[in-house]
Design an enzyme around this catalytic site. Structure first.
Site, PDB file in Angstrom:
ATOM      1  N   ASP A  29       0.852  -1.194   0.000  1.00 51.37           N
ATOM      2  CA  ASP A  29       0.000   0.000   0.000  1.00 51.37           C
ATOM      3  C   ASP A  29       0.889   1.246   0.000  1.00 51.37           C
ATOM      4  O   ASP A  29       1.919   1.290   0.668  1.00 51.37           O
ATOM      5  CB  ASP A  29      -0.900   0.003   1.244  1.00 51.37           C
ATOM      6  CG  ASP A  29      -2.045   0.993   1.123  1.00 51.37           C
ATOM      7  OD1 ASP A  29      -3.204   0.547   1.027  1.00 51.37           O
ATOM      8  OD2 ASP A  29      -1.777   2.216   1.123  1.00 51.37           O
ATOM      9  N   ILE A  30       0.481   2.250  -0.741  1.00 50.50           N
ATOM     10  CA  ILE A  30       1.274   3.474  -0.863  1.00 50.50           C
ATOM     11  C   ILE A  30       1.262   4.291   0.435  1.00 50.50           C
ATOM     12  O   ILE A  30       2.179   5.092   0.677  1.00 50.50           O
ATOM     13  CB  ILE A  30       0.753   4.320  -2.060  1.00 50.50           C
ATOM     14  CG1 ILE A  30       1.854   5.219  -2.589  1.00 50.50           C
ATOM     15  CG2 ILE A  30      -0.487   5.104  -1.701  1.00 50.50           C
ATOM     16  CD1 ILE A  30       1.522   5.837  -3.940  1.00 50.50           C
ATOM     17  N   ASN A  85     -12.957  -3.368   2.430  1.00 52.66           N
ATOM     18  CA  ASN A  85     -13.984  -2.339   2.578  1.00 52.66           C
ATOM     19  C   ASN A  85     -14.978  -2.469   1.433  1.00 52.66           C
ATOM     20  O   ASN A  85     -14.589  -2.654   0.282  1.00 52.66           O
ATOM     21  CB  ASN A  85     -13.337  -0.956   2.553  1.00 52.66           C
ATOM     22  CG  ASN A  85     -12.429  -0.723   3.754  1.00 52.66           C
ATOM     23  OD1 ASN A  85     -12.786  -1.095   4.872  1.00 52.66           O
ATOM     24  ND2 ASN A  85     -11.280  -0.135   3.534  1.00 52.66           N
ATOM     25  N   GLY A  91     -15.607   3.224   3.912  1.00 51.58           N
ATOM     26  CA  GLY A  91     -14.302   3.836   3.673  1.00 51.58           C
ATOM     27  C   GLY A  91     -13.614   3.355   2.419  1.00 51.58           C
ATOM     28  O   GLY A  91     -12.432   3.643   2.213  1.00 51.58           O
ATOM     29  N   GLN A  92     -14.342   2.610   1.580  1.00 49.08           N
ATOM     30  CA  GLN A  92     -13.718   2.185   0.324  1.00 49.08           C
ATOM     31  C   GLN A  92     -13.498   3.401  -0.567  1.00 49.08           C
ATOM     32  O   GLN A  92     -14.424   4.183  -0.830  1.00 49.08           O
ATOM     33  CB  GLN A  92     -14.587   1.150  -0.403  1.00 49.08           C
ATOM     34  CG  GLN A  92     -13.881   0.563  -1.624  1.00 49.08           C
ATOM     35  CD  GLN A  92     -14.712  -0.482  -2.356  1.00 49.08           C
ATOM     36  OE1 GLN A  92     -15.887  -0.702  -2.054  1.00 49.08           O
ATOM     37  NE2 GLN A  92     -14.099  -1.122  -3.333  1.00 49.08           N
ATOM     38  N   HIS A  98     -10.423  -5.525  -3.500  1.00 52.30           N
ATOM     39  CA  HIS A  98      -9.101  -5.783  -2.921  1.00 52.30           C
ATOM     40  C   HIS A  98      -9.246  -6.084  -1.435  1.00 52.30           C
ATOM     41  O   HIS A  98     -10.190  -5.627  -0.788  1.00 52.30           O
ATOM     42  CB  HIS A  98      -8.162  -4.586  -3.118  1.00 52.30           C
ATOM     43  CG  HIS A  98      -8.672  -3.302  -2.530  1.00 52.30           C
ATOM     44  ND1 HIS A  98      -9.619  -2.526  -3.152  1.00 52.30           N
ATOM     45  CD2 HIS A  98      -8.373  -2.667  -1.363  1.00 52.30           C
ATOM     46  CE1 HIS A  98      -9.871  -1.455  -2.406  1.00 52.30           C
ATOM     47  NE2 HIS A  98      -9.138  -1.523  -1.304  1.00 52.30           N
ATOM     48  N   HIS A 100      -7.055  -5.839   2.230  1.00 55.63           N
ATOM     49  CA  HIS A 100      -5.907  -5.274   2.929  1.00 55.63           C
ATOM     50  C   HIS A 100      -5.344  -6.354   3.848  1.00 55.63           C
ATOM     51  O   HIS A 100      -6.094  -6.942   4.640  1.00 55.63           O
ATOM     52  CB  HIS A 100      -6.321  -4.092   3.806  1.00 55.63           C
ATOM     53  CG  HIS A 100      -6.882  -2.921   3.070  1.00 55.63           C
ATOM     54  ND1 HIS A 100      -6.194  -1.731   2.929  1.00 55.63           N
ATOM     55  CD2 HIS A 100      -8.070  -2.733   2.433  1.00 55.63           C
ATOM     56  CE1 HIS A 100      -6.930  -0.873   2.248  1.00 55.63           C
ATOM     57  NE2 HIS A 100      -8.087  -1.448   1.941  1.00 55.63           N
TER      58      HIS A 100
HETATM   59  P1  5GP Z   1      -9.812   1.302   0.235  1.00 60.17           P
HETATM   60  O1  5GP Z   1     -10.000   2.496   1.114  1.00 60.17           O
HETATM   61  O2  5GP Z   1     -10.404   1.523  -1.126  1.00 60.17           O
HETATM   62  O3  5GP Z   1     -10.225   0.023   0.869  1.00 60.17           O
HETATM   63  O4  5GP Z   1      -8.240   1.177   0.073  1.00 60.17           O
HETATM   64  C1  5GP Z   1      -7.512   1.720  -0.966  1.00 60.17           C
HETATM   65  C2  5GP Z   1      -6.041   1.654  -0.582  1.00 60.17           C
HETATM   66  O5  5GP Z   1      -5.278   1.907  -1.744  1.00 60.17           O
HETATM   67  C3  5GP Z   1      -5.630   2.701   0.445  1.00 60.17           C
HETATM   68  O6  5GP Z   1      -5.077   2.041   1.588  1.00 60.17           O
HETATM   69  C4  5GP Z   1      -4.596   3.559  -0.284  1.00 60.17           C
HETATM   70  O7  5GP Z   1      -3.520   3.961   0.538  1.00 60.17           O
HETATM   71  C5  5GP Z   1      -4.136   2.641  -1.399  1.00 60.17           C
HETATM   72  N1  5GP Z   1      -3.686   3.321  -2.600  1.00 60.17           N
HETATM   73  C6  5GP Z   1      -4.293   4.362  -3.216  1.00 60.17           C
HETATM   74  N2  5GP Z   1      -3.628   4.712  -4.339  1.00 60.17           N
HETATM   75  C7  5GP Z   1      -2.570   3.861  -4.422  1.00 60.17           C
HETATM   76  C8  5GP Z   1      -1.511   3.715  -5.376  1.00 60.17           C
HETATM   77  O8  5GP Z   1      -1.410   4.430  -6.369  1.00 60.17           O
HETATM   78  N3  5GP Z   1      -0.615   2.739  -5.133  1.00 60.17           N
HETATM   79  C9  5GP Z   1      -0.693   1.916  -4.042  1.00 60.17           C
HETATM   80  N4  5GP Z   1       0.252   0.994  -3.911  1.00 60.17           N
HETATM   81  N5  5GP Z   1      -1.685   2.018  -3.134  1.00 60.17           N
HETATM   82  C10 5GP Z   1      -2.608   2.976  -3.327  1.00 60.17           C
END
Ligand code: 5GP
Length: 111
Positions: A29-30, A85, A91-92, A98, A100
């Site tokens: 994750d970034i 999520n 919070g998605q 995906h 985590h």
């Molecule tokens: P969500 O909130 O949709 O469940 O999680 C999305 C995740 O993607 C977040 O934890 C966010 O930090 C990560 N993320 C967003 N953009 C990027 C990216 O460009 N590269 C990577 N590696 N992770 C990302």
């Protein structure tokens, strides 16, 4: 549905990859929320787990088993969290299925 993850899957954007096969990619994750924070992403463009159907059973099972293998490889198999999520209310942010994988520190209780 084109998300950042679709672009990562196509190789248009970089990532720190830890696993890939024809169906799944996993990368760091970034913005990590724990010392280990890996995203396990389906290459199939499903918006979230809620959109999955019976025909996606094998894919979903494979994603979970890959998570256990990555946890083992990164030496957090004794304790970690796997979550997904579903929708903005949860919070998605990236609407592409995906999981985590979080670990490497003591994680507080949720729910
Ligand atoms: P969500 O909130 O949709 O469940 O999680 C999305 C995740 O993607 C977040 O934890 C966010 O930090 C990560 N993320 C967003 N953009 C990027 C990216 O460009 N590269 C990577 N590696 N992770 C990302």
């Amino acid at each position: 549905m084109t998300t950042i993850f679709s672009r990562i899957i196509k190789g248009e954007l970089p990532c720190r990859k830890v696993f890939e096969n024809e169906r799944i990619i996993a990368f760091w994750d970034i913005a990590p929320q724990a010392p280990v924070h890996i995203l396990i992403v389906s290459k199939k463009e499903l918006k979230s787990l809620q959109e999955a159907k019976e025909k996606d059973q094998l894919l979903l099972g494979e994603m979970l088993l890959i998570a256990t293998e990555i946890a083992h490889d990164l030496d957090i198999q004794e304790g970690y969290r796997l979550l997904t999520n579903i929708g903005s209310d949860a919070g998605q942010v990236i609407h592409h299925l995906h999981f985590h994988l979080l670990g490497g520190r003591v994680l507080g209780h949720i729910a």
